[in-house]
Write a protein that holds these residues in place. Sequence first.
Motif, PDB file in Angstrom:
ATOM      1  N   LEU A  81      -3.310  17.521  27.725  1.00  0.00           N
ATOM      2  CA  LEU A  81      -2.831  18.387  26.653  1.00  0.00           C
ATOM      3  C   LEU A  81      -3.378  17.978  25.293  1.00  0.00           C
ATOM      4  CD1 LEU A  81       0.929  19.163  27.409  1.00  0.00           C
ATOM      5  CD2 LEU A  81      -1.006  20.737  27.432  1.00  0.00           C
ATOM      6  N   ALA A  82      -3.603  16.697  25.088  1.00  0.00           N
ATOM      7  CA  ALA A  82      -4.100  16.232  23.791  1.00  0.00           C
ATOM      8  C   ALA A  82      -5.450  16.865  23.461  1.00  0.00           C
ATOM      9  CB  ALA A  82      -4.211  14.711  23.783  1.00  0.00           C
ATOM     10  N   ASP A  83      -6.382  16.828  24.403  1.00  0.00           N
ATOM     11  CA  ASP A  83      -7.688  17.431  24.162  1.00  0.00           C
ATOM     12  C   ASP A  83      -7.595  18.947  24.085  1.00  0.00           C
ATOM     13  OD1 ASP A  83      -8.986  15.052  23.973  1.00  0.00           O
ATOM     14  OD2 ASP A  83     -10.014  15.172  25.908  1.00  0.00           O
ATOM     15  N   ALA A  84      -6.749  19.531  24.921  1.00  0.00           N
ATOM     16  CA  ALA A  84      -6.583  20.983  24.886  1.00  0.00           C
ATOM     17  C   ALA A  84      -6.077  21.429  23.518  1.00  0.00           C
ATOM     18  CB  ALA A  84      -5.628  21.438  25.986  1.00  0.00           C
ATOM     19  N   ARG A  85      -5.124  20.685  22.957  1.00  0.00           N
ATOM     20  CA  ARG A  85      -4.616  21.012  21.623  1.00  0.00           C
ATOM     21  C   ARG A  85      -5.705  20.848  20.560  1.00  0.00           C
ATOM     22  NH1 ARG A  85       0.756  17.470  22.883  1.00  0.00           N
ATOM     23  NH2 ARG A  85       2.079  19.164  23.723  1.00  0.00           N
ATOM     24  N   LYS A  86      -6.486  19.780  20.690  1.00  0.00           N
ATOM     25  CA  LYS A  86      -7.551  19.528  19.715  1.00  0.00           C
ATOM     26  C   LYS A  86      -8.563  20.665  19.708  1.00  0.00           C
ATOM     27  CE  LYS A  86     -10.882  16.629  20.659  1.00  0.00           C
ATOM     28  NZ  LYS A  86     -11.656  15.390  20.900  1.00  0.00           N
ATOM     29  N   TYR A  87      -9.015  21.057  20.889  1.00  0.00           N
ATOM     30  CA  TYR A  87     -10.048  22.089  20.960  1.00  0.00           C
ATOM     31  C   TYR A  87      -9.501  23.473  20.635  1.00  0.00           C
ATOM     32  CZ  TYR A  87     -13.103  18.561  22.970  1.00  0.00           C
ATOM     33  OH  TYR A  87     -13.865  17.431  23.155  1.00  0.00           O
ATOM     34  N   THR A  88      -8.227  23.712  20.907  1.00  0.00           N
ATOM     35  CA  THR A  88      -7.623  24.976  20.486  1.00  0.00           C
ATOM     36  C   THR A  88      -7.600  25.057  18.969  1.00  0.00           C
ATOM     37  OG1 THR A  88      -6.233  25.036  22.470  1.00  0.00           O
ATOM     38  CG2 THR A  88      -5.575  26.435  20.639  1.00  0.00           C
ATOM     39  N   GLY A  89      -7.346  23.917  18.321  1.00  0.00           N
ATOM     40  CA  GLY A  89      -7.347  23.881  16.863  1.00  0.00           C
ATOM     41  C   GLY A  89      -8.687  24.218  16.247  1.00  0.00           C
ATOM     42  N   THR A 107      -1.413  23.379  16.261  1.00  0.00           N
ATOM     43  CA  THR A 107      -1.496  23.231  17.720  1.00  0.00           C
ATOM     44  C   THR A 107      -0.908  21.920  18.233  1.00  0.00           C
ATOM     45  OG1 THR A 107      -3.720  22.244  17.582  1.00  0.00           O
ATOM     46  CG2 THR A 107      -3.585  24.653  17.779  1.00  0.00           C
ATOM     47  N   ASP A 108      -0.456  21.064  17.339  1.00  0.00           N
ATOM     48  CA  ASP A 108      -0.037  19.718  17.750  1.00  0.00           C
ATOM     49  C   ASP A 108       1.126  19.707  18.737  1.00  0.00           C
ATOM     50  OD1 ASP A 108      -1.977  18.746  16.115  1.00  0.00           O
ATOM     51  OD2 ASP A 108      -0.632  18.170  14.482  1.00  0.00           O
ATOM     52  N   GLU A 109       1.977  20.721  18.679  1.00  0.00           N
ATOM     53  CA  GLU A 109       3.168  20.731  19.532  1.00  0.00           C
ATOM     54  C   GLU A 109       3.098  21.773  20.639  1.00  0.00           C
ATOM     55  OE1 GLU A 109       5.433  18.428  19.087  1.00  0.00           O
ATOM     56  OE2 GLU A 109       4.377  17.658  17.320  1.00  0.00           O
ATOM     57  N   LEU A 110       1.978  22.424  20.803  1.00  0.00           N
ATOM     58  CA  LEU A 110       1.897  23.526  21.764  1.00  0.00           C
ATOM     59  C   LEU A 110       1.804  23.023  23.203  1.00  0.00           C
ATOM     60  CD1 LEU A 110      -0.547  26.054  20.033  1.00  0.00           C
ATOM     61  CD2 LEU A 110       1.953  25.920  19.889  1.00  0.00           C
ATOM     62  N   GLY A 111       2.501  23.719  24.102  1.00  0.00           N
ATOM     63  CA  GLY A 111       2.398  23.430  25.529  1.00  0.00           C
ATOM     64  C   GLY A 111       1.340  24.305  26.176  1.00  0.00           C
ATOM     65  N   GLU A 112       1.235  24.191  27.488  1.00  0.00           N
ATOM     66  CA  GLU A 112       0.169  24.910  28.205  1.00  0.00           C
ATOM     67  C   GLU A 112       0.241  26.420  28.001  1.00  0.00           C
ATOM     68  OE1 GLU A 112      -0.902  25.985  32.810  1.00  0.00           O
ATOM     69  OE2 GLU A 112      -0.391  23.896  32.362  1.00  0.00           O
ATOM     70  N   GLY A 119       0.959  37.446  21.443  1.00  0.00           N
ATOM     71  CA  GLY A 119       1.724  37.490  20.205  1.00  0.00           C
ATOM     72  C   GLY A 119       2.965  36.620  20.318  1.00  0.00           C
ATOM     73  N   GLY A 120       3.754  36.614  19.269  1.00  0.00           N
ATOM     74  CA  GLY A 120       4.951  35.778  19.260  1.00  0.00           C
ATOM     75  C   GLY A 120       4.950  34.838  18.068  1.00  0.00           C
ATOM     76  N   LEU A 121       5.637  33.715  18.215  1.00  0.00           N
ATOM     77  CA  LEU A 121       5.824  32.792  17.098  1.00  0.00           C
ATOM     78  C   LEU A 121       4.619  31.869  16.948  1.00  0.00           C
ATOM     79  CD1 LEU A 121       7.845  31.783  14.920  1.00  0.00           C
ATOM     80  CD2 LEU A 121       8.613  30.088  16.597  1.00  0.00           C
ATOM     81  N   ASN A 122       4.019  31.888  15.775  1.00  0.00           N
ATOM     82  CA  ASN A 122       2.967  30.944  15.403  1.00  0.00           C
ATOM     83  C   ASN A 122       3.442  30.106  14.228  1.00  0.00           C
ATOM     84  OD1 ASN A 122       1.330  32.184  17.323  1.00  0.00           O
ATOM     85  ND2 ASN A 122       0.298  33.479  15.825  1.00  0.00           N
ATOM     86  N   VAL A 123       2.877  28.929  14.086  1.00  0.00           N
ATOM     87  CA  VAL A 123       3.213  28.051  12.961  1.00  0.00           C
ATOM     88  C   VAL A 123       1.926  27.722  12.221  1.00  0.00           C
ATOM     89  CG1 VAL A 123       4.193  25.845  12.250  1.00  0.00           C
ATOM     90  CG2 VAL A 123       5.183  27.079  14.201  1.00  0.00           C
ATOM     91  N   TYR A 124       1.929  27.980  10.921  1.00  0.00           N
ATOM     92  CA  TYR A 124       0.763  27.722  10.078  1.00  0.00           C
ATOM     93  C   TYR A 124       1.155  26.753   8.966  1.00  0.00           C
ATOM     94  CZ  TYR A 124      -0.934  32.015  12.293  1.00  0.00           C
ATOM     95  OH  TYR A 124      -1.310  32.979  13.207  1.00  0.00           O
ATOM     96  N   GLY A 125       0.582  25.555   9.016  1.00  0.00           N
ATOM     97  CA  GLY A 125       0.912  24.562   8.006  1.00  0.00           C
ATOM     98  C   GLY A 125       2.392  24.251   7.946  1.00  0.00           C
TER      99      GLY A 125
END
Length: 329
Positions: free
Chosen positions: A128-136, A143-148, A275-281
């Motif tokens: 998940l760590a790399d997946a979050r990094k590359y999604t970012g 993306t730091d707290e996102l699950g699969e 769609g749904g809840l996103n977090v920006y900054g």
Amino acid sequence: MWIYSWQEIVSMTAAAIALDWLIGDPKWPTHPVILIGRFIRWVEGKLHKGKETSVISSGWVRTKGVMLTVSTVVLSFCVMLLLILAARSIHEWLGYLVSTWFISTTIAIKGLKDAAYLVYNPLRAGNLADARKYTGYIVGRDTDELGEEELTRAVVETVAENIVDAVIAPLFYALIGGAPLAMMYRASNTLDSMVGYRNDRYRHFGWASARWDDVMNWIPARLTGLLLILVALLQPGLSAKRAAAAIRRFAHLHPSPNSGIPESAVAGALGIELGGLNVYGGAASERARLGWPLRQRTQQDIVYAVRMLYGVSFVVMGGLLCILLVLFY
């Protein structure tokens, strides 16, 4: 069309798609999109300090934003036109090669697939760590707290939206006006991605760039919706009926007049909700929910979205080859 015949334009556009399939979009320092980005930042530095806040100054800031938009798209078109004319004056085939290569730089089929798989492969491995990094790298949300499931949503949304920006729109303009018009579109899209934000810095300065990008994408987005329905019809396991229904039901809910069309089509075809809840900054933002949650999103949806991306490019290539057969035979 005023430089090359219709047959030549179609041939070079088809060759550009094949070139992108094979080698993708190399990130060279002299890549035209990188150069366009540098020009935008240079002009922004000259025109906009991000400090104007009064009602009077906001109008002036918008005017400077118009200056940025016009100068970028006009310069991109003119430089591309001059390069092609210069190459063609040396040799006709050099003109063909230059035009084909520059058209290929305005599309990113392989690049979009590679970016999606940079996330998919770590997800598949449970990293998940790399997946979050590359999604970012490909989305603006935190993306730091996102699950699969949420990482999957981010990637599928990006692939779906960019079927317009990175495939159909540049090809549409290439077919109308060759490499110069395709590059003008790419400049418009780059402007939107760099300054087309509704935040304190770019709300007024980026207004013209964002609106111009909306105009440029209006027809291509709707063509993309039709193509995605066709691809869903041709690919097993996808629902063309749901894709069409999702466009009618959900596309207008998206804040963009264009992006909701491909995202709704993909969501409907796959039977998932985007769609749904996103977090920006750190700030939460609820985005329109598109499609019906008939099942839970899984990492395999990234693969399905990439297949739809390639399916659209195959349909376009098939159409171009049929046109060439008619024109030449």
